[in-house]
Motif scaffolding. Structure first.
Motif: not given
Length: 269
Positions: A15, A17, A22, A25-27, A55-56
């Motif tokens: 879940d 990104s 970013q 976006k949820r990181t 990566d995502a």
């Protein structure tokens, strides 16, 4: 010598990104910084350095981060985990020199890919994996970014069969974008007899042969560990225990669903 903290953290990347912050976006970086700010360990201007990007959808067991803390007494895994989401946790810490860079100071990184491939011939995938060891141009096995040197050194690679799964461990000095996932695609193509063994050797000579291949699914990849020559992380038993319990609940659900999918699959044959 001035010192600062470093943390070892793990996350399920499904879940997220990716690891790098970013906008919108949820990181991993975003969630980690939010929690550290909430606890008064850093402020909004503090830079949190990562050992590398994921990566995502890609996971990590041994991601390393470092930063300058406002109050180092608060830099304890159990304190930080109290404000972390359920798919991200800190479980070890170390005191490192002020000039420590978790990316540049790493001597090697190890990634693992868990590949579901019942159609693969074990002997072929194991033998062909050895072709990657050494220094090669990985242009055909990566999504090369402009200006990036495509040459990397694979120190070790191993392939272990577990039922219908293949566990592929790759250790290198560093990795290119999508490198491991494209290597896995290559091994699967050869292991399932869709490409000859010599094709891997051709792909490692991009000045003579070019072919684009897709990366394997992100879900199967995780960062196992990052090695540093003179840093010892102290693991916190309490945080590891809490993470273990959390994983057990998730594992029970996922294992049950895997069995349900297998029965549905059998019924549709």
């Amino acid at each position: 010598m001035a010192m600062k903290p470093a943390l070892k953290l793990a996350y399920i990347g499904t879940d997220f990104s990716g690891s790098q912050a970013q906008p919108g976006k949820r990181t991993v970086e975003g969630e980690l910084k939010k929690g550290l700010i909430e606890k008064g360990i850093i402020d909004e201007r503090t830079r949190v350095s990562f050992s590398g990007r994921t990566d995502a959808g890609v996971h990590a067991l041994g991601q390393v981060v470092s930063f300058k803390a406002l109050d180092e007494r608060l830099v304890e895994p159990r304190i930080i985990n109290s404000v972390m989401p359920k798919d991200l946790w800190v479980y070890a810490s170390a005191s490192v020199p002020d000039d420590f860079d978790p990316r540049r100071d790493a001597t090697s990184r190890t990634y693992r890919y868990v590949l579901y491939a019942p159609d693969v011939v074990e002997r072929r995938i194991v033998e062909c994996s050895k072709l990657f060891i050494g220094t090669h141009d990985f242009t055909n096995f990566s999504s090369v970014e402009p200006g990036k040197n495509p040459v990397r050194t694979i120190k070790n690679i191993s392939v272990t069969k577990r039922g219908d799964l293949y566990i592929i461990d790759v250790e290198a000095d560093s990795f290119l974008w999508n490198m491991v996932r494209k290597m896995v695609t290559g091994l699967r193509l050869v292991g399932s007899n869709k490409r000859p063994a010599r094709w891997i050797e051709q792909m490692l000579r991009p000045d003579e042969y070019r072919e684009g291949i897709p990366p394997a699914l992100a879900a199967g990849l995780y960062l196992v560990k990052v090695d540093y020559p003179a840093i010892s992380f102290i693991e916190e038993a309490y945080s590891k225990g809490r993470a273990y319990q959390r994983m057990m609940h998730a594992f029970e659900w996922q294992y049950t669903m895997a069995a349900v999918y297998r029965e549905f699959q059998d019924a549709m044959r």
